[in-house]
Design an enzyme around this catalytic site. Structure first.
Site, PDB file in Angstrom:
ATOM      1  N   TYR A 171     -70.285 -12.215  16.107  1.00  0.00           N
ATOM      2  CA  TYR A 171     -71.716 -12.483  16.228  1.00  0.00           C
ATOM      3  C   TYR A 171     -72.501 -11.384  16.937  1.00  0.00           C
ATOM      4  CZ  TYR A 171     -69.865 -16.977  14.871  1.00  0.00           C
ATOM      5  OH  TYR A 171     -69.198 -17.962  14.199  1.00  0.00           O
TER       6      TYR A 171
ATOM      7  N   PRO B 113     -76.306 -21.170   9.999  1.00  0.00           N
ATOM      8  CA  PRO B 113     -76.268 -22.270   9.022  1.00  0.00           C
ATOM      9  C   PRO B 113     -77.544 -23.106   9.088  1.00  0.00           C
ATOM     10  CG  PRO B 113     -74.275 -22.201  10.381  1.00  0.00           C
ATOM     11  CD  PRO B 113     -75.298 -21.337  11.049  1.00  0.00           C
TER      12      PRO B 113
ATOM     13  N   HIS C  63     -75.299 -19.272  15.559  1.00  0.00           N
ATOM     14  CA  HIS C  63     -73.884 -19.604  15.448  1.00  0.00           C
ATOM     15  C   HIS C  63     -73.005 -19.117  16.605  1.00  0.00           C
ATOM     16  CE1 HIS C  63     -70.631 -21.178  13.194  1.00  0.00           C
ATOM     17  NE2 HIS C  63     -70.945 -20.739  12.004  1.00  0.00           N
TER      18      HIS C  63
ATOM     19  N   LYS D 130     -64.111 -39.986  -1.165  1.00  0.00           N
ATOM     20  CA  LYS D 130     -62.806 -39.848  -0.519  1.00  0.00           C
ATOM     21  C   LYS D 130     -61.985 -41.136  -0.573  1.00  0.00           C
ATOM     22  CE  LYS D 130     -64.663 -40.446   4.183  1.00  0.00           C
ATOM     23  NZ  LYS D 130     -64.827 -39.784   5.507  1.00  0.00           N
TER      24      LYS D 130
ATOM     25  N   LYS E  65     -56.759 -43.289  -2.000  1.00  0.00           N
ATOM     26  CA  LYS E  65     -56.038 -44.288  -2.789  1.00  0.00           C
ATOM     27  C   LYS E  65     -54.858 -43.670  -3.525  1.00  0.00           C
ATOM     28  CE  LYS E  65     -57.315 -48.267  -5.658  1.00  0.00           C
ATOM     29  NZ  LYS E  65     -58.410 -48.884  -6.445  1.00  0.00           N
TER      30      LYS E  65
ATOM     31  N   LYS F 152     -53.244 -41.330  -2.299  1.00  0.00           N
ATOM     32  CA  LYS F 152     -52.396 -40.844  -1.204  1.00  0.00           C
ATOM     33  C   LYS F 152     -52.434 -39.317  -1.052  1.00  0.00           C
ATOM     34  CE  LYS F 152     -49.260 -44.802  -1.163  1.00  0.00           C
ATOM     35  NZ  LYS F 152     -50.168 -45.666  -1.946  1.00  0.00           N
TER      36      LYS F 152
ATOM     37  N   PRO G 255     -58.197 -35.951   1.583  1.00  0.00           N
ATOM     38  CA  PRO G 255     -59.462 -35.596   0.920  1.00  0.00           C
ATOM     39  C   PRO G 255     -59.824 -34.118   1.065  1.00  0.00           C
ATOM     40  CG  PRO G 255     -59.695 -37.699   2.023  1.00  0.00           C
ATOM     41  CD  PRO G 255     -58.363 -37.151   2.441  1.00  0.00           C
ATOM     42  N   ASP G 256     -59.648 -33.575   2.258  1.00  0.00           N
ATOM     43  CA  ASP G 256     -59.997 -32.167   2.459  1.00  0.00           C
ATOM     44  C   ASP G 256     -59.138 -31.259   1.585  1.00  0.00           C
ATOM     45  OD1 ASP G 256     -61.454 -30.059   4.196  1.00  0.00           O
ATOM     46  OD2 ASP G 256     -59.355 -29.473   4.316  1.00  0.00           O
TER      47      ASP G 256
ATOM     48  N   SER H 289     -66.361 -24.819   4.331  1.00  0.00           N
ATOM     49  CA  SER H 289     -66.226 -25.587   5.562  1.00  0.00           C
ATOM     50  C   SER H 289     -66.567 -27.043   5.290  1.00  0.00           C
ATOM     51  CB  SER H 289     -67.159 -25.034   6.648  1.00  0.00           C
ATOM     52  OG  SER H 289     -66.996 -25.747   7.862  1.00  0.00           O
TER      53      SER H 289
END
Length: 632
Positions: free
Chosen positions: A114, A126, A349, A425, A430, A432, A435-436, A560
């Site tokens: 930065y 952001p 940031h 998600k 579901k 298994k 999600p990420d 991200s």
């Protein structure tokens, strides 16, 4: 993301005046623990230095899908040479540094990522898009702003009294320092390097005001009255009305200076602070709790949707003829409220990532739903003060150039917001899967379908399990993800095999994520070794000059996850000219993704990647539903 590798290891203290004497950019002051917010802060572990051989082996693994056989052979030889020669000595020096610092990375990271950068913060900060609110017109805008500021003060009181719950991840407590560094903070431009200032809770002279901006006029507006009591919503409304009444016509666009490259702004700042009035106004902004900008209505989009336009406003203000001058992009946290219900935020940031910012936003949005004033009011309320600036011809010329520069940046940014509503998600859980990790594999498939090749991919992974922890890179492109993306559209591969490859790709990403949040990833360790070489006067090792290092850190996908309780999202621009920025908010029944790219690049197009990603989400679900016992 890393843009420059020049740094200073010296402690820096801003001594512009007595008011700023305690505003520092070094390691945060140790706080007296009086509540739960920092109850485990000083028991958190320190960031480890990973084993050298482990890092080098993982580095080779992540380079493999990006290199052909000959390139990989060359890189393997270079890595072996580094492991036998320079590596062990640099590792030892880095381990010694780790014994002398609470976090061996944090000061370096502030500088390298930065403060050393000369790029405009408007392409680094952001933006945060919030759901459109149910108000229209100036008076309702003022009323909403008063209630929003009240929600912010409600959060700040929790922070000051340390009643804010400790964040956790995977059941483990996280460092909370970023939360209090979002307020009372500001970046200051320098001729060669910037500084970041923050008034810690230990300072007896706590700020009582915010910076309110309307029609380019900048005001110091008290939000606390006598006896340190917060103003009621009615009192805040009166304060804001006073600012609006004093700023009917636009003022000189001083705020545009904060959109410029840091060297140009640094030179102008250096000239401005020679004048006592300017110096006092600038210090007032730096000491304020945060900035709030009152904007006009959203312009009619010429490209994309209203949401795309509003997301752009959150990032850059829309340009010289929109709201970019009605900002102070150096403030660590800034709210932007339009007349027509569009609300956003922007944050500098240097000291924080997205999740603490989202925490504030979620708190405020939840507060707004209560629709009641938590305070009776405060005595001895001081009226707002307009901040004045004496501008030389030289500074006016710089401002004129800044107005042209911001329009170029705005025109170069393409933003598309995807609200994918086929599933969220819940479906991914579901079947298994993480999600990420599932979403990251979808990114790989979407990119591969457009470009017929994989690319280095950055996902921000939290290091907040450690004291003063920031982030490390989750390298999302893997041999497993490449195997899946190549097989997905290959008709010769049977569906059961595709499902197996998908699960292996998701599991591979999940494993690397675990490495990252445990402080055992590759990129920050390699950065530490490189900076150790520079700091000790050594030549940069060949490892960092190799094609593989350049290719594996040229992140064409910069991503991200920043989850919110609301239908909101964070957005940021790509980190390379031919890349994309993707920030996502996975919700139970929908997936929200904001995709950015640069119009100047003939290779990228946010809408094209958005279409490919939507199709990839649909195809991955169909593959799983058709070849398992899981229903929709």
């Amino acid at each position: 993301m890393i843009r420059h590798l020049f740094f200073s290891s010296k402690r820096q203290v801003v001594k512009a005046s007595n008011l700023l004497s305690k505003m520092t950019i070094e390691e945060p002051a140790r706080l007296a623990v009086k509540g739960r917010t920092f109850s485990v802060q000083y028991n958190l572990p320190r960031l480890p230095v990973p084993a050298l051989e482990q890092t080098l082996n993982r580095y080779l693994d992540t380079c493999r899908p990006l290199l052909d056989d000959e390139q990989f052979k060359t890189t393997s030889e270079i890595v072996q040479k580094f492991k036998e020669k320079e590596g062990p000595e640099l590792q030892k020096l880095l381990e010694e540094r780790a014994t002398k610092h609470t976090n061996w990375l944090s000061d370096w990271w502030k500088s390298v990522a930065y403060l050393d950068s000369r790029l405009p913060v408007v392409v680094v900060n952001p933006g945060f898009y919030m759901p459109r609110q149910n108000f229209r017109g100036k008076q309702e805008q003022i009323d909403f702003t008063a209630r929003m500021i009240a929600g912010l003060l409600d959060y700040k009181i929790m922070l000051d009294e340390q009643t804010l719950p400790v964040d956790t991840m995977g059941g483990k407590p996280l460092c909370m320092v970023q939360h209090y560094q979002l307020l009372n903070a500001c970046r200051i431009p320098g001729l060669k390097k910037d500084t970041h200032v923050h008034i810690p809770p230990t300072d007896s002279n706590q700020p009582r005001h915010i910076t309110l901006i309307h029609n380019n006029h900048i005001f110091s507006m008290d939000v606390y009255g006598g006896q340190g009591k917060p103003l009621s919503i009615a009192q805040l409304r009166a304060q804001i009305q006073s600012c609006v009444d004093q700023s009917k016509m636009p003022a000189a666009p001083v705020g545009i200076l904060t959109t410029m490259d840091r060297s140009s702004w640094g030179k102008a700042y250096h000239d401005m602070v020679k004048d006592k009035t300017n110096k006092a106004s600038l210090e007032n902004i730096q000491r304020s709790i945060l900035a709030v900008s009152l904007d006009g209505p959203l312009p009619q989009p010429t490209d994309g949707s209203d949401v795309d336009m509003a997301a752009g406003i959150s990032l850059h203000g829309g340009g010289s003829k929109v709201f970019s001058s009605n900002r102070w992009f150096d403030k660590t946290l800034q709210f932007n409220i339009g007349e027509d219900g569009y609300v956003s935020a922007n944050y500098e940031h240097t000291t924080a990532e997205g999740p603490p910012v989202i925490g504030i936003m979620d708190h405020i949005l939840n507060f707004l739903e209560k629709k009641k004033d938590p305070w009776l009011g405060a005595p001895d309320v001081q009226p707002p003060k307009r901040l004045n600036f004496n501008l030389t011809e030289k500074v006016k010329q710089t401002i004129s150039r800044g107005l042209d520069d911001i329009d170029s940046n705005v025109e170069d940014t393409m933003i598309r917001a995807l609200f994918f509503k086929d599933y969220g998600k819940n479906f991914i859980k579901k079947v298994k899967m993480s999600p990420d990790a599932y979403i990251q594999v979808a990114y790989q498939l979407a990119y591969y379908r457009v470009y017929k090749q994989p690319c280095a991919t950055y996902e921000s992974g939290s290091l907040r399990r450690f004291q003063l922890g920031r982030t490390d890179t989750i390298r999302s492109c893997s041999s497993a993800s490449l195997a899946f993306t190549q097989a997905m559209d290959d008709s010769s591969v049977d569906p059961a095999t595709k499902v197996d490859l998908l699960r292996k790709a998701v599991q591979s990403h999940r494993q690397y994520t675990d490495y990252t949040v445990s402080g055992q990833a590759v990129d920050r360790h390699l950065l530490g070794l490189k900076l150790t070489a520079l700091e000790s006067g050594r030549d940069i090792p060949e490892l960092f000059m190799d094609l593989a290092f350049k290719e594996s850190t040229h992140f064409r996908l910069s991503t991200s996850q920043v989850a919110s309780q609301h239908e909101a999202f964070l957005c940021f621009v790509p980190v390379v000219p031919d890349g994309y920025g993707l920030c996502y908010n996975p919700r139970e029944e929908q997936l929200i993704v904001c995709i950015t790219s640069f119009n100047n690049s003939p290779e990228t197009n946010s809408e094209k990647l958005m279409d490919s990603l939507s199709q990839s989400f649909r195809d991955m679900q169909k593959l799983l539903v058709d070849n398992s016992n899981v229903g929709n």
